[in-house]
Design a protein around this motif. Structure first.
Motif, mmCIF file in Angstrom:
data_model
loop_
_atom_site.group_PDB
_atom_site.id
_atom_site.type_symbol
_atom_site.label_atom_id
_atom_site.label_comp_id
_atom_site.label_asym_id
_atom_site.label_seq_id
_atom_site.Cartn_x
_atom_site.Cartn_y
_atom_site.Cartn_z
ATOM 1 N N ASN A 50 0.782 -1.233 0.000
ATOM 2 C CA ASN A 50 0.000 0.000 0.000
ATOM 3 C C ASN A 50 0.811 1.279 0.000
ATOM 4 O O ASN A 50 0.254 2.355 -0.219
ATOM 5 N N SER A 51 2.096 1.190 0.282
ATOM 6 C CA SER A 51 2.873 2.427 0.392
ATOM 7 C C SER A 51 4.347 2.185 0.107
ATOM 8 O O SER A 51 4.794 1.056 -0.057
ATOM 9 N N ILE A 52 5.071 3.280 0.072
ATOM 10 C CA ILE A 52 6.524 3.257 -0.053
ATOM 11 C C ILE A 52 7.080 3.885 1.208
ATOM 12 O O ILE A 52 6.633 4.966 1.627
ATOM 13 N N LEU A 53 8.036 3.219 1.825
ATOM 14 C CA LEU A 53 8.677 3.744 3.022
ATOM 15 C C LEU A 53 10.055 4.253 2.635
ATOM 16 O O LEU A 53 10.862 3.512 2.074
ATOM 17 N N LEU A 54 10.316 5.501 2.925
ATOM 18 C CA LEU A 54 11.610 6.107 2.615
ATOM 19 C C LEU A 54 12.251 6.543 3.916
ATOM 20 O O LEU A 54 11.678 7.332 4.666
ATOM 21 N N LYS A 55 13.435 5.994 4.183
ATOM 22 C CA LYS A 55 14.164 6.320 5.396
ATOM 23 C C LYS A 55 15.427 7.068 4.994
ATOM 24 O O LYS A 55 16.186 6.612 4.137
ATOM 25 N N LEU A 56 15.631 8.239 5.589
ATOM 26 C CA LEU A 56 16.803 9.067 5.301
ATOM 27 C C LEU A 56 17.588 9.301 6.571
ATOM 28 O O LEU A 56 17.011 9.576 7.631
ATOM 29 N N GLU A 57 18.896 9.230 6.466
ATOM 30 C CA GLU A 57 19.769 9.407 7.614
ATOM 31 C C GLU A 57 20.334 10.828 7.595
ATOM 32 O O GLU A 57 21.129 11.179 6.737
ATOM 33 N N VAL A 58 19.883 11.645 8.531
ATOM 34 C CA VAL A 58 20.334 13.036 8.635
ATOM 35 C C VAL A 58 20.707 13.340 10.091
ATOM 36 O O VAL A 58 20.032 14.118 10.760
ATOM 37 N N PRO A 59 21.779 12.743 10.597
ATOM 38 C CA PRO A 59 22.125 12.920 12.002
ATOM 39 C C PRO A 59 22.595 14.335 12.315
ATOM 40 O O PRO A 59 23.165 15.014 11.474
ATOM 41 N N GLY A 60 22.298 14.760 13.529
ATOM 42 C CA GLY A 60 22.772 16.056 13.995
ATOM 43 C C GLY A 60 22.022 17.242 13.436
ATOM 44 O O GLY A 60 22.467 18.374 13.593
ATOM 45 N N MET A 61 20.913 17.010 12.787
ATOM 46 C CA MET A 61 20.139 18.111 12.219
ATOM 47 C C MET A 61 18.780 18.174 12.893
ATOM 48 O O MET A 61 18.246 17.164 13.327
ATOM 49 N N GLU A 62 18.239 19.372 12.953
ATOM 50 C CA GLU A 62 16.901 19.548 13.482
ATOM 51 C C GLU A 62 15.912 19.546 12.321
ATOM 52 O O GLU A 62 16.267 19.878 11.188
ATOM 53 N N ALA A 63 14.670 19.200 12.612
ATOM 54 C CA ALA A 63 13.641 19.112 11.573
ATOM 55 C C ALA A 63 13.458 20.450 10.867
ATOM 56 O O ALA A 63 13.199 20.485 9.666
ATOM 57 N N LYS A 64 13.633 21.549 11.570
ATOM 58 C CA LYS A 64 13.437 22.872 10.955
ATOM 59 C C LYS A 64 14.509 23.192 9.913
ATOM 60 O O LYS A 64 14.312 24.068 9.077
ATOM 61 N N ASP A 65 15.634 22.487 9.940
ATOM 62 C CA ASP A 65 16.704 22.720 8.977
ATOM 63 C C ASP A 65 16.547 21.896 7.702
ATOM 64 O O ASP A 65 17.388 21.973 6.809
ATOM 65 N N LEU A 66 15.496 21.081 7.621
ATOM 66 C CA LEU A 66 15.264 20.222 6.461
ATOM 67 C C LEU A 66 14.105 20.747 5.629
ATOM 68 O O LEU A 66 13.118 21.247 6.171
#
Length: 150
Positions: A50-66
Motif C-alpha cells: 500500500n505504500s513506499i517507506l523512505l528512510k533518510l539518515e540526517v544525524p545532527g540536524m533539526e527538523a526545521k533545517d530540512l
C-alpha cells in the motif's frame, strides 16, 4: 649532455606511492554518501503493498533545517548543517563533521499520493510513509500466453 634511460616501472612506483598516501590518511566513515564533493543523506527505500517507506539518515540536524518536497514521482530533500563556532586560544581543534548545504532527488518506483504523506523524525532518522495512488495498488497486467508461444 647526459643520457637518462626512461624506466616505465618508475612511473608505476610513483602512482603506487600516491595511492598509498591517499589511503593512509585518517578517514572516519560518514553518515552520508559523497557525490561530486557534496555529502548527501543515505537513503533506504522499501515498497509495500500500500505504500513506499523512505528512510533518510540526517544525524545532527533539526527538523526545521530540512526541506522535504514530495511529488507523485519523486522526493526532494535539502538542508543545511550549520557549523557551531568555537573560539579556543590554545591548542588545535579538529573536526571531521561535514557542514554545508546538501540536496538529493529520489525517484519513486510508483506514483504516490503526495497530499497524504506522513513523516516521523527521531534520532537523526527521517521516515516518510508515502501511500501509493489507488490505481497503482490494484495494477494487474494480464499476459496473453496464446500469442507468446507462436
Amino acid at each position: 649532455m647526459t643520457v637518462v634511460r626512461w624506466n616505465p616501472w618508475r612511473e608505476i612506483d610513483t602512482l603506487q606511492r600516491q595511492l598509498n598516501d591517499l589511503f593512509e590518511e585518517t578517514r572516519v566513515p560518514s553518515a552520508g554518501v559523497e557525490r561530486g564533493g557534496v555529502r548527501v543523506p543515505a537513503a533506504e527505500l522499501q515498497e509495500t503493498e500500500n505504500s513506499i517507506l523512505l528512510k533518510l539518515e540526517v544525524p545532527g540536524m533539526e527538523a526545521k533545517d530540512l526541506d522535504v518536497q514530495v511529488t507523485e514521482k519523486a522526493v526532494y530533500i535539502s538542508g543545511e548543517r550549520k557549523q557551531e563556532t568555537k573560539a579556543e586560544e590554545k591548542g588545535t581543534t579538529r573536526s571531521e563533521f561535514y557542514y554545508g548545504k546538501f540536496q538529493r532527488l529520489i525517484p519513486l518506483p510508483t506514483r504516490v499520493q503526495n497530499t497524504s504523506v506522513t513523516a516521523d523524525y527521531k534520532n537523526g532518522i527521517l521516515l516518510l510513509t508515502l501511500p501509493k495512488v489507488e490505481a497503482e495498488k490494484t495494477k494487474v497486467v494480464k499476459i496473453n500466453l496464446d500469442q507468446a508461444s507462436a
